[in-house]
Scaffold this motif. Structure first.
Motif: not given
Length: 443
Positions: A31-35, A53-63, A115-123
């Motif tokens: 999962p990739v997060i791009t504010p 802007d969110v994306s994941d080229t391998e697995v569908p996103l959830s939330t 698949s429950l993989t998480i990516s985080e970004k803090e601002l």
């Protein structure tokens, strides 16, 4: 034996391989997060809009979760479903708490795939309290502008009655701001409420109603209602009480009630002279005086120690009235009924006598009463026909077969109390509690 050990190692290898595959399955995707929105600054109380802007080229996103933190405490959260890659827009509320200074909050963006993989970004977001140009006091009679008189401090100064009830409204500030309200919850000012704040001053006239948007401190709350210098305790917005020891014939001073001349003064407990001076009439002792601002009526109840008085074996104490056809200041607004909380305390006038005074058609129903005398404010000891008598020809005591339950009072058939006339009912237990005598006197 070697064969058995070999089988165990093979099984263990399969288990470890399976476990690794499960771990790999949990960690699948990227999962990739791009504010795409910038947060240079915001106000407490804003609904802050963000774009990601969110994306994941391998697995569908959830939330996608947007979480706002003040220090280490999460104070707000927004959850967005992200079914596809792309740009998402949302809002997160920036809480407007009391006593929180300007500072920097943290907006944490948490993206999760299926698949429950998480990516985080803090601002980081600099936050300041909004500088409202004015506030508005909203009352039943209209709106009153509260001007800014200092940092976070606002006041409406004008001619007000001594009691003002209303809530405070703050205008929207900035493009992300919200209109906010401040009302009364749990005996304090709270944001988001429109319950009226019970402002009160010692007298009507020109004075300032103030509110501080940083501390939530408001004024005035000068509940200076007092009896003979003893301040009354607040029961609720409309009732205040005080327990005082008073002497028979003592002048009673009541402070803080501006329209006292419009109040009902109970003739069993007070006399009132031409100058408005009140004098206490019953025997000396401790009494609870409750000011009911809705009824404009002082409820007086005899006490013993820290509790309400009851009828004692020697005939001292108190006698209470419960039932229908009687009420102070009037049956139309406050009939006693069979709710024991409304039980009426007869005035102890001395020599083991107790009295209640009222006007037919106002305090007493003229043609239909159905109340009785009790030993306490509540169920328990009560007067029945075999322990109370009367010689009255207009009021009778029920015996269970004459139209009233035992001890209940009624109006004699074919008779009625004279509308507008004053009647005094006196119960004398001087001969013993079981030999009570009811006297009915028309004045």
């Amino acid at each position: 034996m070697k064969t058995y050990i070999g089988i165990l190692f093979i099984a263990l290898g399969i288990m470890l391989s399976s476990s690794c595959k499960k771990d790999e399955a949990v960690k699948q995707g990227n999962p990739v997060i791009t504010p795409t929105s910038e947060f240079s600054a915001a106000h407490f109380g804003d609904s802050l809009q963000f774009q990601v802007d969110v994306s994941d080229t391998e697995v569908p996103l959830s939330t996608l979760k947007a979480q706002l933190f003040y220090s280490d405490e999460m104070v707000s959260e927004t959850v967005i479903r992200t079914k596809t890659n792309g740009e998402y827009t949302g809002k997160i509320y920036v809480p407007f708490y009391a006593n929180v200074p300007d500072g920097t909050a943290t907006l944490k963006l948490v993206l999760q795939n299926t698949s429950l993989t998480i990516s985080e970004k803090e601002l980081e977001i600099p936050l300041t309290r909004p500088d409202f140009p004015f506030l508005t006091l909203v009352t039943a009679t209209g709106e009153h502008r509260m001007d800014r008189v200092g940092l976070h401090e606002y006041a409406a100064t004008k001619v007000f009655p001594f009691s003002v009830k209303g809530y405070i409204k703050a205008p929207k500030v900035g493009t992300s701001g919200n209109e906010m309200t401040f009302g009364w919850e749990d005996n304090a000012v709270a944001i988001g409420s429109t319950t009226e704040i019970p402002f009160s001053n010692s007298s009507s006239g020109t004075y300032a109603i103030t509110f501080n948007t940083f501390s939530y401190q408001a004024s005035p709350f000068i509940i200076a209602y007092a009896v003979n210098g003893t301040v009354m305790d607040r029961i609720d917005d409309n009732r205040f009480k005080v327990d005082v020891t008073v002497s028979q014939g003592q002048d009673i001073t009541i402070d803080g009630i501006e329209d006292l001349s419009n109040w009902f003064i109970d003739p069993d407990y007070f006399s009132k002279d031409a100058n408005g001076i009140l004098t206490f009439l019953p025997i000396s002792g401790k009494y609870r005086i409750t000011a009911n601002f809705t009824l404009k009526y002082f409820i007086v109840e005899a006490m013993s120690g820290s509790g309400l008085a009851t009828l004692q074996p020697d005939g001292t104490g108190a006698i209470w009235i419960i039932g229908e056809g009687i009420g102070k200041p009037g049956i139309a607004t406050n009939q006693v009924g069979w709710n024991t909380d409304n039980a009426l305390c007869m005035a102890p006038i001395g020599n083991k006598k107790y009295q209640v005074t009222g006007v037919a058609g106002t305090t007493f129903k003229a043609d239909n009463i159905n109340f009785k005398f009790f030993h306490q404010k509540g169920w328990g000891g009560e007067y029945k026909h075999d322990n109370i008598k009367t010689t009255s020809d207009v009021i009778f005591i029920g015996n269970g077969t004459n139209g009233r339950d035992s001890g209940n009072l009624g109006i004699t058939a074919g008779m009625s109390l004279e509308i507008g006339a004053t009647y005094v009912l006196t119960v004398d237990v001087g001969a013993g509690n079981d030999k009570a005598v009811l006297t009915v006197t028309k004045k």
